[in-house]
Design a protein around this motif. Structure first.
Motif, short mmCIF file in Angstrom:
data_model
loop_
_atom_site.label_atom_id
_atom_site.label_comp_id
_atom_site.label_asym_id
_atom_site.label_seq_id
_atom_site.Cartn_x
_atom_site.Cartn_y
_atom_site.Cartn_z
N ILE A 1 0.86 -1.20 0.02
CA ILE A 1 0.09 0.04 0.05
C ILE A 1 0.88 1.28 -0.02
CG2 ILE A 1 -1.67 1.40 1.22
CD1 ILE A 1 -2.86 -1.30 2.53
N GLY A 2 2.23 1.06 0.62
CA GLY A 2 2.92 2.26 0.93
C GLY A 2 3.40 2.52 -0.64
N ARG A 3 3.67 1.71 -1.36
CA ARG A 3 4.30 2.01 -2.67
C ARG A 3 3.22 2.76 -3.73
NH1 ARG A 3 7.14 -3.27 -2.08
NH2 ARG A 3 5.09 -4.19 -2.99
N GLU A 4 1.94 2.49 -3.35
CA GLU A 4 1.07 2.82 -4.19
C GLU A 4 0.89 4.45 -3.60
OE1 GLU A 4 -0.81 1.81 -6.57
OE2 GLU A 4 0.24 0.06 -6.68
N LEU A 5 0.77 4.69 -2.29
CA LEU A 5 0.71 5.89 -1.94
C LEU A 5 1.95 6.77 -2.28
CD1 LEU A 5 -0.78 5.26 1.82
CD2 LEU A 5 -2.05 6.22 -0.39
N PHE A 6 3.02 6.33 -2.34
CA PHE A 6 4.30 7.01 -2.55
C PHE A 6 4.36 7.29 -4.18
CE2 PHE A 6 8.52 7.25 -4.24
CZ PHE A 6 9.44 8.01 -3.21
N ALA A 7 3.68 6.65 -4.97
CA ALA A 7 3.50 6.96 -6.36
C ALA A 7 2.53 7.87 -6.28
CB ALA A 7 3.23 5.63 -7.12
N ALA A 8 1.53 7.88 -5.77
CA ALA A 8 0.31 9.00 -5.88
C ALA A 8 1.03 10.22 -5.19
CB ALA A 8 -0.90 8.57 -4.93
N ALA A 9 1.73 10.16 -4.31
CA ALA A 9 2.39 11.44 -3.75
C ALA A 9 3.20 12.36 -4.68
CB ALA A 9 2.95 11.17 -2.44
N HIS A 10 3.60 11.45 -5.44
CA HIS A 10 4.61 12.11 -6.62
C HIS A 10 3.91 12.49 -7.86
CE1 HIS A 10 7.56 10.74 -3.51
NE2 HIS A 10 8.48 11.78 -4.16
N SER A 11 2.53 12.38 -7.88
CA SER A 11 1.77 12.70 -9.25
C SER A 11 0.75 13.98 -8.97
CB SER A 11 1.15 11.38 -9.54
OG SER A 11 -0.10 11.23 -8.61
N VAL A 12 0.43 14.43 -9.82
CA VAL A 12 -0.58 15.53 -9.84
C VAL A 12 -1.93 14.99 -9.23
CG1 VAL A 12 -1.78 17.39 -11.01
CG2 VAL A 12 0.55 16.79 -11.55
N GLY A 13 -2.67 15.53 -8.19
CA GLY A 13 -3.98 15.34 -7.91
C GLY A 13 -4.86 15.33 -9.12
N ARG A 14 -5.92 14.26 -9.10
CA ARG A 14 -6.96 14.50 -9.95
C ARG A 14 -8.24 13.66 -9.43
NH1 ARG A 14 -3.16 10.27 -10.54
NH2 ARG A 14 -4.01 8.11 -10.86
N GLY A 15 -9.28 13.76 -10.54
CA GLY A 15 -10.58 13.21 -10.01
C GLY A 15 -11.28 14.27 -9.34
N ASN A 16 -12.52 14.01 -8.94
CA ASN A 16 -13.71 14.76 -8.74
C ASN A 16 -13.52 14.91 -7.28
OD1 ASN A 16 -14.62 12.11 -7.65
ND2 ASN A 16 -16.15 12.17 -9.35
N GLY A 17 -12.93 14.28 -6.39
CA GLY A 17 -12.76 14.31 -5.03
C GLY A 17 -13.98 13.86 -4.12
N LYS A 18 -14.52 12.90 -4.83
CA LYS A 18 -15.64 12.09 -4.40
C LYS A 18 -15.34 10.91 -3.87
CE LYS A 18 -19.51 14.59 -6.90
NZ LYS A 18 -20.45 14.48 -7.70
N SER A 19 -15.93 10.35 -2.79
CA SER A 19 -15.80 8.87 -2.12
C SER A 19 -15.95 8.07 -3.20
CB SER A 19 -16.74 8.61 -0.98
OG SER A 19 -15.91 9.50 0.06
N VAL A 20 -15.48 6.79 -3.20
CA VAL A 20 -15.70 5.71 -4.16
C VAL A 20 -16.53 4.67 -3.57
CG1 VAL A 20 -14.83 3.79 -5.24
CG2 VAL A 20 -13.20 5.79 -4.99
N GLY A 21 -17.71 4.20 -4.11
CA GLY A 21 -18.71 3.31 -3.18
C GLY A 21 -18.08 2.06 -2.59
N TRP A 22 -18.60 1.47 -1.53
CA TRP A 22 -18.13 0.37 -1.00
C TRP A 22 -18.15 -0.57 -1.95
CZ3 TRP A 22 -20.93 -0.30 4.29
CH2 TRP A 22 -20.64 0.98 5.23
N PRO A 23 -17.14 -1.62 -1.73
CA PRO A 23 -16.98 -2.86 -2.61
C PRO A 23 -18.10 -3.88 -2.38
CG PRO A 23 -15.28 -2.84 -0.97
CD PRO A 23 -15.98 -1.47 -0.72
N SER A 24 -18.29 -4.65 -3.49
CA SER A 24 -19.54 -5.58 -3.19
C SER A 24 -19.40 -6.49 -2.10
CB SER A 24 -19.66 -6.40 -4.70
OG SER A 24 -18.41 -7.09 -4.68
N CYS A 25 -18.01 -6.77 -1.83
CA CYS A 25 -17.97 -7.82 -0.26
C CYS A 25 -18.42 -7.02 0.77
CB CYS A 25 -16.50 -8.23 -0.10
SG CYS A 25 -15.41 -6.73 0.15
N PHE A 26 -18.48 -5.54 0.70
CA PHE A 26 -18.96 -5.11 2.09
C PHE A 26 -20.40 -5.26 2.00
CE2 PHE A 26 -15.65 -1.60 3.43
CZ PHE A 26 -14.91 -2.35 3.24
N SER A 27 -21.09 -5.09 1.11
CA SER A 27 -22.61 -4.98 0.98
C SER A 27 -23.26 -6.33 1.22
CB SER A 27 -23.00 -4.73 -0.66
OG SER A 27 -22.78 -3.39 -0.96
N LYS A 28 -22.37 -7.61 0.77
CA LYS A 28 -22.64 -8.94 1.06
C LYS A 28 -22.54 -9.21 2.77
CE LYS A 28 -21.44 -10.57 -3.25
NZ LYS A 28 -20.42 -11.53 -3.99
#
Length: 301
Positions: free
Chosen positions: A242-269
């Protein structure tokens, strides 16, 4: 989970307070999988997690959740935990893709087994080795690896013979698969090292399964303190992924609409299953707890 009635259930508010004061770009939150179905203040299944998400969203963070198994990222331990990545006013990074799977299919490596892990460790110090005593020796030797002594089952509407489980302190590990989840208790699983020998996993072996370096120094002198620190830690292999993903994201330009992503299907189940369980067995469980509390009160009196 005991939910918000447990003082530990309020610790997330400290997490929110620190986020509000420091406003980091990304936040990583980890907790037990049971948080997915923990009831909120009004008894709604999943209510606590929705409250946690709402608290971060009110600060301007978009949230992404998932359940990840440490064994899928190279750990010799099956440890499923809930993770949240929150991003300030941008879409949260994705979670890492698994590098391992149970059978090694789909171009992934096979799970790393407990036996493979132990073969790479040095012999444990004699002072750290715990062996069973008395009648427990015969009871444990009679068990098949991957099983344990059963706990007393609670009779429920759809389980007339009892909802039993394995006692956490009397389970014999299966060396052909990753270990079970390392707990914060000083009673880890038993190992059958030979046809006539049994011992528990040592605290150093548990630390290794959690990803700690062999020379890591733990605070506190008591064995119980070491086990608490080990069992409550985030597993190292999945933490690095997970740290590698965050490190890569920290060195990139922020993007997206700033909205939360829906819960995964395993949560709903999980939420739906828990709601149905409550309908079927809720009254039985509450009655059993009241009966147990009544007996405890009589003993105290």
């Amino acid at each position: 989970m005991k939910g918000l009635d447990d003082p530990r259930g309020q610790l997330f508010k400290e997490f929110v307070r620190i986020a509000a004061e420091t406003r980091p770009r990304f936040i990583l939150f980890e907790n037990v999988a049971g948080l997915v179905t923990a009831k909120g203040a009004h008894g709604d299944v999943g209510g606590i997690l929705r409250e946690i998400q709402s608290e971060f969203e009110n600060l301007g963070y978009a949230c992404r959740f998932d359940l990840l198994n440490a064994a899928d990222f190279g750990a010799a331990q099956r440890r499923v935990r809930l993770y949240m990545i929150a991003a300030y006013k941008e879409t949260p990074p994705h979670f890492p893709l698994p590098s391992h799977c149970r059978d090694g299919s789909q171009s992934l490596s096979p799970w790393r087994t407990l036996g493979q892990f132990l073969a790479a460790q040095r012999a444990p110090d004699a002072a750290d080795v715990v062996r069973p005593k008395g009648r427990r020796v015969a009871e444990l030797m009679a068990l098949k690896p991957g099983t344990g002594l059963r706990s007393v089952g609670l009779v429920e509407a759809n389980r007339p013979s009892g909802h039993w489980g394995y006692r956490q302190d009397c389970f014999v590990a299966d060396l052909t698969v990753p270990s079970r989840t390392i707990r914060a208790a000083s009673t880890p699983d038993w190992l059958r090292t030979s046809q006539a020998d049994l011992r528990r996993l040592t605290w150093r072996e548990c630390a290794g399964l959690q990803g700690f370096p062999t020379d890591w120094v733990f605070d506190g002198r008591s064995l119980a303190s070491r086990f608490r620190q080990i069992g409550n830690a985030v597993q190292g292999d999945i933490g690095r992924a997970i740290g590698r993903e965050l490190f890569a994201a920290a060195h990139s330009v922020g993007r997206g609409n700033g909205k939360s992503v829906g819960w995964p299907s395993c949560f709903s189940k999980r939420v739906r299953y828990t709601e149905m369980e409550e309908i079927t067995n809720g009254a039985h469980r509450r009655a059993a707890r009241e009966k147990l509390n009544g007996k405890s009160a009589e003993m105290v009196g």
